[in-house]
Design a protein around this motif. Structure first.
Motif, mmCIF file in Angstrom:
data_model
loop_
_atom_site.group_PDB
_atom_site.id
_atom_site.type_symbol
_atom_site.label_atom_id
_atom_site.label_comp_id
_atom_site.label_asym_id
_atom_site.label_seq_id
_atom_site.Cartn_x
_atom_site.Cartn_y
_atom_site.Cartn_z
ATOM 1 N N ALA A 1 0.861 -1.189 0.000
ATOM 2 C CA ALA A 1 0.000 0.000 0.000
ATOM 3 C C ALA A 1 0.895 1.236 0.000
ATOM 4 N N ARG A 2 0.459 2.264 -0.694
ATOM 5 C CA ARG A 2 1.266 3.482 -0.771
ATOM 6 C C ARG A 2 0.364 4.695 -0.941
ATOM 7 N N ILE A 3 0.976 5.872 -0.832
ATOM 8 C CA ILE A 3 0.241 7.120 -1.039
ATOM 9 C C ILE A 3 0.000 7.310 -2.531
ATOM 10 N N MET A 4 -1.262 7.468 -2.907
ATOM 11 C CA MET A 4 -1.602 7.713 -4.303
ATOM 12 C C MET A 4 -1.608 9.214 -4.611
ATOM 13 N N THR A 5 -2.262 9.990 -3.753
ATOM 14 C CA THR A 5 -2.294 11.446 -3.927
ATOM 15 C C THR A 5 -2.278 12.116 -2.557
ATOM 16 N N THR A 6 -1.733 13.327 -2.520
ATOM 17 C CA THR A 6 -1.762 14.165 -1.316
ATOM 18 C C THR A 6 -2.254 15.548 -1.711
ATOM 19 N N GLU A 7 -3.316 16.000 -1.080
ATOM 20 C CA GLU A 7 -3.865 17.326 -1.361
ATOM 21 C C GLU A 7 -3.751 18.197 -0.111
ATOM 22 N N ILE A 8 -3.140 19.362 -0.269
ATOM 23 C CA ILE A 8 -3.043 20.313 0.829
ATOM 24 C C ILE A 8 -4.353 21.091 0.898
ATOM 25 N N ASP A 9 -5.092 20.914 1.984
ATOM 26 C CA ASP A 9 -6.385 21.574 2.129
ATOM 27 C C ASP A 9 -6.245 23.007 2.634
ATOM 28 N N GLU B 1 4.118 10.811 5.917
ATOM 29 C CA GLU B 1 4.509 9.402 5.872
ATOM 30 C C GLU B 1 4.633 8.833 7.286
ATOM 31 N N HIS B 2 5.256 9.604 8.181
ATOM 32 C CA HIS B 2 5.406 9.156 9.569
ATOM 33 C C HIS B 2 4.041 9.001 10.232
ATOM 34 N N ASP B 3 3.160 9.959 9.978
ATOM 35 C CA ASP B 3 1.819 9.928 10.558
ATOM 36 C C ASP B 3 1.035 8.712 10.063
ATOM 37 N N LEU B 4 1.149 8.412 8.773
ATOM 38 C CA LEU B 4 0.439 7.269 8.199
ATOM 39 C C LEU B 4 0.904 5.962 8.828
ATOM 40 N N CYS B 5 2.198 5.823 9.009
ATOM 41 C CA CYS B 5 2.732 4.593 9.607
ATOM 42 C C CYS B 5 2.284 4.457 11.057
ATOM 43 N N SER C 1 -0.386 5.748 12.416
ATOM 44 C CA SER C 1 -1.834 5.608 12.527
ATOM 45 C C SER C 1 -2.328 4.220 12.128
ATOM 46 N N GLY C 2 -1.513 3.487 11.369
ATOM 47 C CA GLY C 2 -1.935 2.164 10.903
ATOM 48 C C GLY C 2 -2.806 2.199 9.665
ATOM 49 N N VAL C 3 -2.940 3.367 9.033
ATOM 50 C CA VAL C 3 -3.793 3.492 7.839
ATOM 51 C C VAL C 3 -3.279 2.624 6.692
ATOM 52 N N LEU C 4 -1.972 2.599 6.504
ATOM 53 C CA LEU C 4 -1.411 1.798 5.413
ATOM 54 C C LEU C 4 -1.643 0.305 5.646
ATOM 55 N N GLN C 5 -1.572 -0.136 6.892
ATOM 56 C CA GLN C 5 -1.824 -1.539 7.199
ATOM 57 C C GLN C 5 -3.299 -1.869 6.974
ATOM 58 N N THR C 6 -4.174 -0.935 7.338
ATOM 59 C CA THR C 6 -5.605 -1.138 7.094
ATOM 60 C C THR C 6 -5.882 -1.263 5.602
ATOM 61 N N SER C 7 -5.244 -0.411 4.808
ATOM 62 C CA SER C 7 -5.388 -0.480 3.354
ATOM 63 C C SER C 7 -4.887 -1.815 2.829
ATOM 64 N N THR C 8 -3.765 -2.287 3.370
ATOM 65 C CA THR C 8 -3.201 -3.576 2.969
ATOM 66 C C THR C 8 -4.175 -4.714 3.259
ATOM 67 N N ASP C 9 -4.740 -4.734 4.459
ATOM 68 C CA ASP C 9 -5.676 -5.786 4.843
ATOM 69 C C ASP C 9 -6.941 -5.750 3.984
ATOM 70 N N ASP C 10 -7.453 -4.543 3.730
ATOM 71 C CA ASP C 10 -8.649 -4.409 2.902
ATOM 72 C C ASP C 10 -8.396 -4.900 1.486
ATOM 73 N N VAL D 1 6.263 0.142 2.079
ATOM 74 C CA VAL D 1 7.663 0.555 1.946
ATOM 75 C C VAL D 1 7.964 1.743 2.848
ATOM 76 N N LEU D 2 7.019 2.687 2.945
ATOM 77 C CA LEU D 2 7.241 3.885 3.764
ATOM 78 C C LEU D 2 7.545 3.508 5.205
ATOM 79 N N CYS D 3 6.806 2.542 5.724
ATOM 80 C CA CYS D 3 6.975 2.155 7.130
ATOM 81 C C CYS D 3 8.260 1.348 7.335
#
Length: 205
Positions: A117-125, A159-163, A165-174, A198-200
């Motif tokens: 799992a990886r970051i596809m897009t990042t949008e600065i709000d 990237e640090h925040d995603l690792c 938070s476990g979001v990338l692992q959740t995406s992997t499992d899904d 890879v980021l983690c």
């Protein structure tokens, strides 16, 4: 859909018997569909699996610089310190288009190794700078433009925040569950293996 297939299959067998053609000896009517090339075609057609949208907030400390915008010195108060709150929306997923024939083996059952799992897009709000002494918005705002160093800082913190938070692992499992269900719907027995983000891995090294 499954019943319709069975009806069509029986009809094909009856038609073949009438013409005197030899019946196939394979005990698995879906055997020809279990080839790695066919499985790869099915999965790549899905494009993305485990798609998640994640909202995050990043703090950039002391973003003042003497070599930034020409009018900064005129606006900036001497000795003033600031921090910038960055709010961003991140789309993460497993990109199935990254699969290759080497990712898939087919013996008694189909084995698939998913890409990470990886970051596809990042949008600065939004970006808002605050005076650290008063807590009020600073007289100088970054707006939606950042220096390359600031953009790199935001990227690393996201990237640090995603690792963490476990979001990338959740995406992997899904994604794993999605691929297993998809192949099962095609009557293809499978064993799906995931790959650590890879980021983690980089953050842990």
């Amino acid at each position: 859909m499954y019943l319709g297939f069975k009806v069509n299959e029986k009809h094909a067998l009856r038609s073949s018997s009438k013409t005197g053609e030899q019946q196939p000896t394979s005990t698995n009517p879906h055997h020809t569909e279990n080839t790695p090339a066919h499985v790869l075609e099915i999965l790549q057609a899905e494009q993305l699996a485990g798609s998640l949208i994640y909202k995050t907030k990043i703090i950039l400390l002391d973003t003042t610089s003497q070599d930034t915008s020409p009018n900064r010195d005129a606006l900036w108060q001497q000795g003033q310190k600031q921090l910038t709150l960055v709010q961003a929306t991140v789309h993460v997923a497993v990109d199935l288009s990254e699969l290759t024939l080497q990712s898939i083996t087919s013996k008694n059952a189909t084995s698939v190794v998913l890409p990470p799992a990886r970051i596809m897009t990042t949008e600065i709000d939004s970006l808002t700078s605050y005076d650290t002494k008063t807590g009020l918005p600073s007289t100088v705002q970054l707006g939606l433009s950042m220096t390359s160093a600031q953009e790199q800082d935001v990227k690393l913190q996201i990237e640090h925040d995603l690792c963490a938070s476990g979001v990338l692992q959740t995406s992997t499992d899904d994604a794993q569950q999605r691929v297993v269900a998809l192949l099962a719907s095609k009557h293809i027995p499978s064993a799906v293996t995931t790959t650590d983000p890879v980021l983690c891995r980089k953050a842990a090294s």
